[in-house]
Design an enzyme around this catalytic site. Structure first.
Site, mmCIF file in Angstrom:
data_model
loop_
_atom_site.group_PDB
_atom_site.id
_atom_site.type_symbol
_atom_site.label_atom_id
_atom_site.label_comp_id
_atom_site.label_asym_id
_atom_site.label_seq_id
_atom_site.Cartn_x
_atom_site.Cartn_y
_atom_site.Cartn_z
ATOM 1 N NE ARG A 230 -4.146 -1.501 -0.101
ATOM 2 C CZ ARG A 230 -4.293 -2.514 -0.837
ATOM 3 N NH1 ARG A 230 -3.352 -3.033 -1.675
ATOM 4 N NH2 ARG A 230 -5.503 -3.030 -0.960
ATOM 5 C CD GLU A 259 -3.004 3.061 -5.134
ATOM 6 O OE1 GLU A 259 -1.709 2.742 -5.140
ATOM 7 O OE2 GLU A 259 -3.779 1.921 -5.337
ATOM 8 C CG HIS A 291 -2.920 -1.258 -6.655
ATOM 9 N ND1 HIS A 291 -3.167 -0.514 -5.551
ATOM 10 C CD2 HIS A 291 -2.946 -2.402 -6.310
ATOM 11 C CE1 HIS A 291 -3.438 -1.145 -4.649
ATOM 12 N NE2 HIS A 291 -3.288 -2.535 -5.081
HETATM 13 P P1 NAD Z 1 -1.410 -11.110 4.967
HETATM 14 O O1 NAD Z 1 -2.612 -10.777 5.834
HETATM 15 O O2 NAD Z 1 -1.499 -12.548 4.644
HETATM 16 O O3 NAD Z 1 -0.156 -10.764 5.626
HETATM 17 C C1 NAD Z 1 0.242 -9.650 6.056
HETATM 18 C C2 NAD Z 1 1.385 -9.730 7.243
HETATM 19 O O4 NAD Z 1 1.624 -8.560 7.672
HETATM 20 C C3 NAD Z 1 0.986 -10.473 8.224
HETATM 21 O O5 NAD Z 1 1.881 -11.606 8.695
HETATM 22 C C4 NAD Z 1 0.761 -9.525 9.655
HETATM 23 O O6 NAD Z 1 1.128 -10.197 10.522
HETATM 24 C C5 NAD Z 1 1.930 -8.650 9.099
HETATM 25 N N1 NAD Z 1 1.922 -7.373 9.860
HETATM 26 C C6 NAD Z 1 0.503 -6.709 9.904
HETATM 27 N N2 NAD Z 1 0.970 -5.681 10.624
HETATM 28 C C7 NAD Z 1 2.240 -5.518 10.844
HETATM 29 C C8 NAD Z 1 3.185 -4.334 11.079
HETATM 30 N N3 NAD Z 1 2.757 -3.512 11.992
HETATM 31 N N4 NAD Z 1 4.611 -4.776 10.778
HETATM 32 C C9 NAD Z 1 4.978 -5.755 10.420
HETATM 33 N N5 NAD Z 1 4.247 -6.667 9.811
HETATM 34 C C10 NAD Z 1 2.793 -6.477 10.084
HETATM 35 O O7 NAD Z 1 -1.633 -10.275 3.731
HETATM 36 P P2 NAD Z 1 -1.179 -10.474 2.160
HETATM 37 O O8 NAD Z 1 -2.083 -11.381 1.547
HETATM 38 O O9 NAD Z 1 0.345 -11.144 2.328
HETATM 39 O O10 NAD Z 1 -0.872 -9.258 1.710
HETATM 40 C C11 NAD Z 1 -0.171 -8.280 2.079
HETATM 41 C C12 NAD Z 1 -0.429 -6.955 1.420
HETATM 42 O O11 NAD Z 1 -0.389 -6.886 0.289
HETATM 43 C C13 NAD Z 1 -2.106 -6.374 1.840
HETATM 44 O O12 NAD Z 1 -2.122 -5.749 3.020
HETATM 45 C C14 NAD Z 1 -2.513 -5.597 0.540
HETATM 46 O O13 NAD Z 1 -2.093 -4.401 1.349
HETATM 47 C C15 NAD Z 1 -1.273 -5.837 -0.288
HETATM 48 N N6 NAD Z 1 -1.685 -6.292 -1.802
HETATM 49 C C16 NAD Z 1 -1.362 -5.734 -2.785
HETATM 50 C C17 NAD Z 1 -1.750 -6.063 -4.315
HETATM 51 C C18 NAD Z 1 -1.432 -5.443 -5.401
HETATM 52 O O14 NAD Z 1 -1.808 -5.724 -6.463
HETATM 53 N N7 NAD Z 1 -0.515 -4.227 -5.361
HETATM 54 C C19 NAD Z 1 -2.682 -7.152 -4.105
HETATM 55 C C20 NAD Z 1 -2.849 -8.029 -2.978
HETATM 56 C C21 NAD Z 1 -2.332 -7.365 -1.610
#
Ligand code: NAD
Length: 328
Positions: A230, A259, A291
């Site tokens: 994000r 964005e 994105h």
């Molecule tokens: P997920 O929930 O499986 O994993 C997120 C991880 O971040 C978890 O292990 C959690 O414990 C950790 N976390 C939470 N707060 C934290 C902090 N303060 N410090 C460090 N780690 C922390 O999520 P995911 O499916 O792996 O997705 C991750 C991110 O990717 C999503 O939150 C989303 O913003 C982003 N995303 C982007 C796209 C894209 O097209 N660019 C697509 C899907 C997801």
């Protein structure tokens, strides 16, 4: 059951139209983003389907409730653009927690290879029959240290890919995984010791601008930053300064903190008013994409199927498997 679908793009329609027949729902597609002003389109619909750059704030939720919408179905994993507190007791919110961690993780590695090996420059040069290699030198990823912030679904797939490249992995997560084949360290240690840093955690109050002037100051000179998570995880102004000072050697940005005003639309005939974005886009060592890390056929199929199944649970009065609640 009628569904109002916001921020529609042609690829959304292809995949939702493919599966909606199995559910018997009627979808009305709108190109407009969902916000307090456009919520009126959902009048008469039980469900509003929304995406990453819609603004589902308190005002929007009040309107949706007024128009009889009972469910906001996010067709994405993140829900930082939904005021979950305001939604409580008014409209239910569901999301697609996982649709293809591979799509995002593989794209992140693509960004790293592009920035490091200057594939974007090579592509442009050879199209003009410029076969000169000056300025295209990269470095081996093998043996380098990558710092991965967030070891959830995407972070873990990305780590597997990096380990396949022979990279050392440092990880930081609030909730470390047990028996991980990589080392968990503090965020500060990760910043100080990584050659490349990749962000895979959600945007929360805690992670907002986690990459700021202080964090950048602690990083190695010549670090590469990757953000497919994000935009607001990074203070863009601090990033731009560090790129200008060559403290940061390159960045792969699939997301940007402002964005919502630009991404997914064609602004090629316009003078972009966001000077930071305009500058970042023009730097030779920065790759900005709109994105798109999620954009694979597998991910779009899974998004459509899970969103429709989330809506079916709601229609049938079943417990909502993928409900977003205040504590989610
Ligand atoms: P997920 O929930 O499986 O994993 C997120 C991880 O971040 C978890 O292990 C959690 O414990 C950790 N976390 C939470 N707060 C934290 C902090 N303060 N410090 C460090 N780690 C922390 O999520 P995911 O499916 O792996 O997705 C991750 C991110 O990717 C999503 O939150 C989303 O913003 C982003 N995303 C982007 C796209 C894209 O097209 N660019 C697509 C899907 C997801």
């Amino acid at each position: 059951m009628k569904i109002s679908f916001f921020d529609t793009k042609p690829y959304d329609r292809i995949f939702f139209d493919k599966f909606v027949g199995d559910y018997g729902f009627e979808i009305e597609y709108y190109e407009e983003k969902l916000n307090a002003h456009t919520a009126v389109f959902a009048k008469g619909s039980a469900v509003a389907v929304a995406f990453v750059n819609d603004t589902i704030d308190k005002e929007c939720i009040a309107k949706l409730e007024e128009y009889g919408v009972g469910l906001v179905a996010m067709r994405c994993a993140g829900f930082n653009n939904v005021d979950v507190n305001a939604a409580a007791g008014k409209v239910k919110v569901v999301r697609v927690p996982a649709y293809s961690p591979y799509a995002v993780a593989e794209y992140t590695m693509g960004m790293l290879l592009t920035i490091n090996r200057k594939l974007h420059k090579a592509y442009n040069r050879t199209r003009e029959y410029n076969f000169n290699l000056n300025g295209l030198t990269g470095f081996d990823l093998h043996g380098k240290t990558i710092g991965v912030v967030g070891t959830g679904k995407i972070g873990r797939v990305f780590i597997d890919i990096c380990r396949g490249f022979g990279m050392n992995v440092l990880a930081y997560d609030l909730y470390p995984v047990n028996d991980a084949p990589y080392e968990y360290v503090s965020f500060e240690h990760l910043c100080r010791n990584s050659d490349i840093i990749s962000l895979h955690c959600p945007l929360t109050r805690q992670t907002y601008h986690m990459i700021d002037e202080l964090a950048i100051g602690r990083m190695k000179d010549g670090v590469i930053i990757l953000n497919t998570s994000r935009g607001a995880l990074i203070d863009s102004e601090a990033l731009l300064e560090a790129l200008k000072e060559k403290k940061i050697a390159g960045a792969g940005l699939d997301v940007y903190e402002e964005e919502a005003d630009f991404f997914y639309e064609d602004w090629s005939d316009t003078v972009i008013k966001d000077d930071i974005l305009a500058r970042l886009v023009n730097l030779p060592n920065v790759l900005v994409s709109s994105h798109q890390a999620f954009l694979t056929e597998e991910a779009l199929s899974n998004i459509a199927e899970t969103t429709l199944s989330n809506i079916k649970e709601y229609a049938d009065g079943m417990p909502l498997t993928n409900e977003v609640t205040i504590n989610a």
